[in-house]
Write an enzyme that holds these catalytic residues in place. Structure first.
Site, PDB file in Angstrom:
ATOM      1  N   THR A 315      21.009  -2.329 168.075  1.00  0.00           N
ATOM      2  CA  THR A 315      20.996  -3.259 166.950  1.00  0.00           C
ATOM      3  C   THR A 315      21.049  -2.478 165.649  1.00  0.00           C
ATOM      4  OG1 THR A 315      19.760  -5.048 165.865  1.00  0.00           O
ATOM      5  CG2 THR A 315      18.457  -3.340 166.931  1.00  0.00           C
ATOM      6  N   HIS A 367       6.862   0.631 178.206  1.00  0.00           N
ATOM      7  CA  HIS A 367       6.076   1.773 178.681  1.00  0.00           C
ATOM      8  C   HIS A 367       5.682   1.636 180.149  1.00  0.00           C
ATOM      9  CE1 HIS A 367       4.195   5.496 178.106  1.00  0.00           C
ATOM     10  NE2 HIS A 367       3.463   5.259 177.038  1.00  0.00           N
TER      11      HIS A 367
END
Length: 405
Positions: A315, A367
Site C-alpha cells: 500500500t 507475529h
C-alpha cells in the site's frame, strides 16, 4: 415478460446493492445491452438485458437486493420505437462568469456526474470538485451544477456552506461494510506488529530519470515506483517464505509464487486488486498490469477474480502525503508493506551530511507466524534491493555472481 434476476457472484455473497440504472424505466433496450450496475461486498458488475424490449424496473438505486431476486423485467412484445433525430439544442442564456477558483475544463475521473451535469460543467467551465453533490454515492446532479452557477461563492470553501450545521445520513455501501468488517477482523484475529526501515531512493530516481522516455516509447507505459517495489518484494518473499504464507487452522500454507495485492483508493473505498506471479513478470509487464487494474478500479470494473488470492500486499500512502503509518494486514495474508512519501532529509554518509531522497517503509506482520528475525530480515532485503536496483535482475550482485561468491 422476461424476468432478469440478480446473478450469483460468489458462494459467500447473499445480497448486492443497486448502484445505478443505465437505462430508464420504459426505455427500449437491445439484447445484451447493459441495464444496471450492481455492487457486491467485493466488486461491482454489470447486468445485461437477456432479450430486446422495454425495461420495467423492479428496484430503486441504492436498494439492497438478494441474490436470485428479480431486478427487472423486459417486455419483449413491445414494438421498437422508430429512430428520431435529436432535438435542436435551444440557445443558452448569457454565460455566467465563475470565479477563477471554480473554473475548470473537465470532470475528474474520481467524480461521478449525471450526463446532463457533465455537459453543463464542460460548457460552463465549472470546477466539479467545488460542487456539492446531492446524488446517490456522491453523484453530481444537474441541480447541483445549476446551484453552483447561481451562487458562485456559496460552495467555494471545500464544497460547504459557511457556518453550516448540516448533518447528513448516508447508507454504507456493501464495499464499505466489507472494508469495515475485514479491518476489525484483522485487528482482532492477528497478533499484528509493525517494523520500520528507510530506503534511499536516489538510485531508483536516477534510473527513472535516465530511462523513462525510452521505457515509455518501448512499452507504452510509464516507469513508476510500483514495479521496483513489487519486484523487490517478490525476491524477498522467495527468500523469506513465511512472510508469503497463510495460517489455515493449525497448518501453514506456503506459496511458491508471489501474487501481490496493491491497495488502490477509489471514490467508493479501498480495493486491493492482485498482480499474479510477480516473480515471473518483467518490469514493463508489472507496470502494464498496474495501469489496467488501476483503470478498472477507477471505473468500478474490478471483478471478484481481480480481488481474490493475493499472498502479500503493498500500500502506498505516500501518494496522499503520508510520511509514516502502520498499515493493517489484509487477511488471510500475514504481512503488508507500506510505502510512504519521498522526502529530502539530511543523512550521515561516510562521516558527512548529505541531503538524500528518503522513504520510510513499514512492514506490518502477524507475529503468530512471522518472527522478528524474519520480518526485519525481509525488510532489510527489500531495502537493499531498492538501493541497488541492479540486484533486481538476478537477486545477487553481478560481480559477486561472476566470482561465484
Amino acid at each position: 415478460m422476461i424476468s432478469i434476476k440478480v446473478p450469483s457472484v460468489g458462494e459467500s455473497i447473499t445480497e448486492v446493492t443497486l448502484l445505478k440504472w443505465t437505462k430508464k424505466e420504459g426505455e427500449w433496450v437491445d439484447r445484451d445491452e447493459v441495464i444496471a450496475e450492481l455492487e457486491s461486498e467485493k466488486a461491482t458488475f454489470e447486468v445485461n438485458a437477456e432479450q430486446a424490449g422495454t425495461l420495467v424496473q423492479k428496484a430503486k438505486e441504492g436498494d439492497s437486493i438478494l441474490i436470485g431476486d428479480v431486478l427487472a423485467e423486459i417486455d419483449e412484445t413491445a414494438a421498437k420505437p422508430a429512430q428520431t433525430e435529436a432535438p435542436a439544442v435551444a440557445p443558452t442564456t448569457a454565460p455566467v462568469t465563475m470565479p477563477a477558483a471554480m473554473q475548470a475544463s473537465a470532470v475528474p475521473n474520481n467524480l461521478k456526474t449525471s450526463p446532463v451535469a457533465a455537459a453543463i460543467i464542460a460548457d460552463k467551465q465549472v470546477d466539479a470538485t467545488q460542487i456539492k453533490a446531492s446524488g446517490y454515492a456522491g453523484k453530481i446532479m444537474k441541480t447541483d451544477v445549476l446551484e453552483a452557477l447561481a451562487h458562485p461563492g456559496k460552495n467555494a470553501f471545500q464544497g460547504q456552506t459557511l457556518f453550516s450545521r448540516e448533518v447528513r445520513t448516508e447508507k454504507m455501501s456493501n464495499l464499505r461494510k466489507t472494508i469495515s468488517r475485514r479491518l476489525v477482523e484483522s485487528k482482532n484475529t492477528t497478533a499484528m506488529l509493525t517494523t520500520f526501515n528507510e530506503v534511499d531512493m536516489t538510485a531508483i530516481m536516477q534510473i527513472r530519470k535516465q530511462f523513462k522516455d525510452k521505457f515509455k516509447e518501448s512499452h507504452g507505459v510509464n516507469l513508476g515506483f510500483m514495479s521496483f517495489f513489487t519486484k523487490a518484494c517478490a525476491i524477498a518473499l522467495s527468500e523469506w517464505p513465511t512472510v508469503n504464507a497463510y495460517i489455515d487452522g493449525d497448518q501453514i500454507l506456503y506459496h511458491d509464487y508471489a501474487d501481490i495485492s496493491i491497495a488502490v483508493s477509489t471514490p467508493r473505498g479501498l480495493t486491493v486488486p492482485v498482480i499474479r506471479n510477480v516473480e515471473s513478470l518483467s518490469m514493463a509487464e508489472i507496470e502494464k498490469t498496474v495501469v489496467v487494474l488501476a483503470g478498472k478500479a477507477r471505473d468500478s470494473k474490478l471483478t471478484a477474480e481481480d480481488l481474490t488470492g493475493g499472498t502479500f500486499t503493498i500500500t502506498n500512502g505516500g501518494v496522499f502525503g503520508s510520511l509514516m503509518s502502520t498499515p493493517i494486514i489484509n487477511i488471510p495474508q500475514s504481512a503488508i508493506l507500506g510505502m510512504h512519501k519521498i522526502q529530502d532529509r539530511p543523512m550521515a554518509v561516510n562521516g558527512k551530511v548529505e541531503i538524500l531522497p528518503m522513504m520510510y517503509l513499514a512492514l506490518s506482520y502477524d507475529h503468530r507466524i512471522i518472527d522478528g528475525r524474519e520480518s526485519v530480515g525481509f525488510l532489510v532485503r527489500v531495502k537493499a534491493l531498492l538501493e541497488n536496483p541492479a540486484l533486481l535482475l538476478m537477486g545477487k550482485d553481478p560481480v559477486a555472481s561472476l566470482l561465484e561468491l
